[in-house]
Design a protein around this motif. Structure first.
Motif, mmCIF file in Angstrom:
data_model
loop_
_atom_site.group_PDB
_atom_site.id
_atom_site.type_symbol
_atom_site.label_atom_id
_atom_site.label_comp_id
_atom_site.label_asym_id
_atom_site.label_seq_id
_atom_site.Cartn_x
_atom_site.Cartn_y
_atom_site.Cartn_z
ATOM 1 N N MET A 58 0.838 -1.192 0.000
ATOM 2 C CA MET A 58 0.000 0.000 0.000
ATOM 3 C C MET A 58 0.876 1.247 0.000
ATOM 4 S SD MET A 58 -2.854 1.017 2.876
ATOM 5 C CE MET A 58 -3.707 -0.545 2.610
ATOM 6 N N ALA A 59 0.582 2.152 -0.915
ATOM 7 C CA ALA A 59 1.322 3.414 -1.004
ATOM 8 C C ALA A 59 0.324 4.542 -1.243
ATOM 9 C CB ALA A 59 2.362 3.350 -2.127
ATOM 10 N N TRP A 60 -0.442 4.856 -0.195
ATOM 11 C CA TRP A 60 -1.363 5.995 -0.278
ATOM 12 C C TRP A 60 -0.546 7.265 -0.070
ATOM 13 C CZ3 TRP A 60 -5.993 4.293 3.316
ATOM 14 C CH2 TRP A 60 -6.613 3.167 2.754
ATOM 15 N N MET A 61 -0.718 8.224 -0.956
ATOM 16 C CA MET A 61 0.104 9.427 -0.887
ATOM 17 C C MET A 61 -0.743 10.682 -1.040
ATOM 18 S SD MET A 61 1.981 8.826 -4.552
ATOM 19 C CE MET A 61 1.889 7.032 -4.378
ATOM 20 N N GLU A 62 -0.253 11.757 -0.440
ATOM 21 C CA GLU A 62 -0.843 13.076 -0.657
ATOM 22 C C GLU A 62 0.098 13.880 -1.525
ATOM 23 O OE1 GLU A 62 -3.439 15.393 2.118
ATOM 24 O OE2 GLU A 62 -1.542 16.497 2.412
ATOM 25 N N LEU A 63 -0.440 14.451 -2.574
ATOM 26 C CA LEU A 63 0.325 15.301 -3.477
ATOM 27 C C LEU A 63 -0.028 16.751 -3.194
ATOM 28 C CD1 LEU A 63 -0.149 13.354 -6.848
ATOM 29 C CD2 LEU A 63 1.545 12.977 -5.040
ATOM 30 N N THR A 64 0.985 17.602 -3.175
ATOM 31 C CA THR A 64 0.781 19.027 -2.920
ATOM 32 C C THR A 64 1.462 19.843 -4.013
ATOM 33 O OG1 THR A 64 0.704 18.665 -0.533
ATOM 34 C CG2 THR A 64 1.091 20.914 -1.288
ATOM 35 N N ALA A 65 0.684 20.714 -4.651
ATOM 36 C CA ALA A 65 1.230 21.639 -5.639
ATOM 37 C C ALA A 65 1.265 23.034 -5.029
ATOM 38 C CB ALA A 65 0.371 21.646 -6.899
ATOM 39 N N ASN A 66 2.402 23.667 -5.100
ATOM 40 C CA ASN A 66 2.548 25.042 -4.630
ATOM 41 C C ASN A 66 2.789 25.957 -5.817
ATOM 42 O OD1 ASN A 66 2.504 24.912 -1.599
ATOM 43 N ND2 ASN A 66 4.116 23.396 -2.008
ATOM 44 N N GLY A 67 1.986 27.000 -5.903
ATOM 45 C CA GLY A 67 2.095 27.934 -7.019
ATOM 46 C C GLY A 67 2.007 29.373 -6.548
ATOM 47 N N ARG A 68 1.565 30.241 -7.444
ATOM 48 C CA ARG A 68 1.438 31.667 -7.136
ATOM 49 C C ARG A 68 -0.031 32.033 -7.106
ATOM 50 N NH1 ARG A 68 1.249 35.678 -10.949
ATOM 51 N NH2 ARG A 68 2.180 34.281 -12.497
ATOM 52 N N ALA A 69 -0.480 32.496 -5.955
ATOM 53 C CA ALA A 69 -1.873 32.922 -5.836
ATOM 54 C C ALA A 69 -2.114 34.175 -6.664
ATOM 55 C CB ALA A 69 -2.217 33.178 -4.371
ATOM 56 N N GLY A 70 -3.352 34.348 -7.120
ATOM 57 C CA GLY A 70 -3.654 35.530 -7.922
ATOM 58 C C GLY A 70 -5.121 35.625 -8.265
ATOM 59 N N HIS A 71 -5.447 36.638 -9.040
ATOM 60 C CA HIS A 71 -6.827 36.867 -9.462
ATOM 61 C C HIS A 71 -7.208 35.884 -10.562
ATOM 62 C CE1 HIS A 71 -10.500 38.889 -10.726
ATOM 63 N NE2 HIS A 71 -10.407 39.669 -9.631
ATOM 64 N N GLY A 72 -8.427 35.365 -10.483
ATOM 65 C CA GLY A 72 -8.867 34.377 -11.446
ATOM 66 C C GLY A 72 -8.968 34.884 -12.867
ATOM 67 N N SER A 73 -8.966 36.199 -13.062
ATOM 68 C CA SER A 73 -9.086 36.764 -14.415
ATOM 69 C C SER A 73 -7.743 36.991 -15.081
ATOM 70 C CB SER A 73 -9.844 38.092 -14.348
ATOM 71 O OG SER A 73 -9.086 39.071 -13.639
ATOM 72 N N SER A 74 -6.653 36.795 -14.339
ATOM 73 C CA SER A 74 -5.325 37.140 -14.852
ATOM 74 C C SER A 74 -4.539 35.907 -15.267
ATOM 75 C CB SER A 74 -4.539 37.896 -13.773
ATOM 76 O OG SER A 74 -5.217 39.062 -13.360
ATOM 77 N N PRO A 75 -3.680 36.025 -16.284
ATOM 78 C CA PRO A 75 -2.821 34.899 -16.667
ATOM 79 C C PRO A 75 -1.932 34.501 -15.489
ATOM 80 C CG PRO A 75 -2.790 36.624 -18.343
ATOM 81 C CD PRO A 75 -3.490 37.208 -17.153
ATOM 82 N N ASN A 76 -1.689 33.178 -15.381
ATOM 83 C CA ASN A 76 -0.866 32.688 -14.273
ATOM 84 C C ASN A 76 -0.230 31.375 -14.700
ATOM 85 O OD1 ASN A 76 0.160 31.586 -11.856
ATOM 86 N ND2 ASN A 76 -1.393 32.650 -10.627
ATOM 87 N N ASP A 77 1.095 31.417 -14.956
ATOM 88 C CA ASP A 77 1.789 30.193 -15.383
ATOM 89 C C ASP A 77 2.342 29.404 -14.200
ATOM 90 O OD1 ASP A 77 3.815 31.849 -14.620
ATOM 91 O OD2 ASP A 77 4.862 31.856 -16.554
#
Length: 438
Positions: A203-222
């Motif tokens: 058994m290999a249950w895992m939690e994945l976490t992505a860290n990015g840049r918070a921002g406004h939903g209307s703006s481009p965000n790579d």
């Protein structure tokens, strides 16, 4: 060896015992096992079997009892552990034909959550133990009975806790049987396989976490954490791991091919499976490692790109192939995504030989001459993983004969879980034989 057959009383009361067990709502994690555990203690005490109730936390209760073996056994072989769990997964009553904790009998079946996972086997254990006590029948060796908490959540409050804190309860135990095998699988209208578990995927249950840049939903965000995590999960969900033919899987497929009278070609497994009818679907899950995304959490407002997103993945690995799973997951994750273990437990495998294996096979054949015992790898995991840490050799064997039209596998954790009444009686007959020759 002359065996004492299971009494009519034992075969009759197993149905009532199972129905009573189902009526205890031991849903994990919303309920606990204490009331059911107290009931087990009382059912054992009624026939003079002493037991110990152990709580790992308030309400998280397990029961352990030991039945002394008769004279003439081989003391070098040690005791046999027979274990089952008292907890069940939750059930949504609105989805069921009957209330899931009613223990209702209908159309030759006992219905309810836990009917096959695994209050049926717990009832068989109880009925067999009560039969031995009432009749003075002795097992071939000491039998340790364990009625356990918390299996459905990994055994932290059950088997694993007992192994860590109360190993004395399993003193002298060398082998064990629990869930995960010993049920019938129809080959055709007359013949059945009885897969006996001698391996489990890890058994290999895992939690994945992505860290990015918070921002406004209307703006481009790579550097969108949701996007990166979703892409990583898609890669994982679409990945097909290579076939790894471990010995228990090979042995089952070879026996099925022999019984069907077809060729077995391990260099072309897909062509072999195409010749094996229903066995192909049954065995697909243990041909390779697997990883399935199951949960996703992110965000708090539609117009806000969150800086963090998390998900859960259910990973399983075959014995000897854990590193392959880990390396594959790491290759599929984007650089912004990290992983940590939620539940990480061993794969296990033992050889399919010895007096206990012979006794399990003989007990099945005696009650079902058209049954064919075979080795088996459990695609999931059981409390056996904990007991392996004590050096105990573990098998999965419940002794359950099923109607050919019942899709047993789909009932696990599913809706309208039910067990045939005759299957329960069959289990008592098989278990009675096994304990006398184990």
């Amino acid at each position: 060896m002359t065996l004492t057959p299971a009494s009519e009383q034992a075969q009759s009361e197993v149905v009532d015992l199972c129905a009573e067990l189902i009526r205890f709502d031991t849903s994990n994690p919303t309920s606990d096992e204490r009331a059911a555990a107290d009931w087990v203690v009382d059912r054992l005490a009624e026939v003079g079997i002493a037991s110990e109730l152990v709580e790992s936390a308030p309400g998280r209760a397990s029961v352990i009892a030991r039945i002394a073996g008769g004279e003439g056994g081989d003391p070098a072989r040690g005791a046999l552990l027979v274990h089952g769990h008292l907890d069940v997964v939750p059930a949504d009553a609105s989805e069921w034909q009957v209330p899931p904790f009613s223990g209702e009998i209908r159309d030759g079946y006992l219905w309810g959550r836990g009917a096959i996972d695994m209050k049926d086997t717990v009832a068989v254990m109880l009925a067999t133990a009560r039969h031995f006590a009432r009749t003075g029948t002795k097992p071939a060796r000491d039998v340790v009975l364990a009625f356990l908490a918390d299996e459905e959540a990994g055994g932290k409050f059950g088997a694993h806790w007992l192994v860590e804190h109360r190993p004395d309860l399993f003193s002298g135990v060398t082998e064990a049987i629990g869930e995960g095998g010993g049920f019938s699988f129809a080959l055709d209208d007359t013949r059945r396989l009885y897969p006996i578990e001698n391996a489990q995927r890890g058994m290999a249950w895992m939690e994945l976490t992505a860290n990015g840049r918070a921002g406004h939903g209307s703006s481009p965000n790579d550097e969108n954490a949701v996007t990166d995590l979703a892409e990583s999960l898609t890669r994982i969900g679409r990945e097909t791991f290579p076939v790894r033919l471990i010995e228990p899987v090979r042995a089952l497929l070879e026996e099925a091919a022999r019984l069907y009278g077809v060729a077995f070609d391990e260099d072309d497994i897909e062509a072999t499976l195409a010749r094996l009818g229903p066995v192909a679907d049954f065995m697909q899950v243990v041909l390779r490692n697997s990883a399935n995304p199951t949960m996703f959490t992110a965000g708090y407002q539609t117009n806000v790109i969150p800086g963090r997103a998390t998900a859960r993945v259910d990973g399983r690995f075959l014995p000897g192939h854990e590193q392959e799973l880990i390396d594959t997951i790491d290759r599929l994750l984007l650089p912004s995504v990290s992983r940590e273990w939620v539940n990480h437990d061993i794969a296990m495998e033992t050889t399919f030989d010895g007096p206990l294996v012979d006794a399990m096979c003989d007990a099945v054949r005696a009650e079902d001459p058209d049954g064919h015992p075979v080795p088996y790898c459990n695609p999931g995991g059981t409390d056996a993983k904990a007991f392996t840490r004590l050096g105990i050799r573990c098998f999965g064997f419940k002794g359950l004969k099923l109607p050919h039209d019942l899709d047993y596998g789909r009932l696990f954790h599913g809706v309208d879980e039910r067990v045939p009444l005759e299957g329960l009686r069959f289990g008592v007959r098989v278990m009675t034989r096994l304990w006398q020759s184990c």
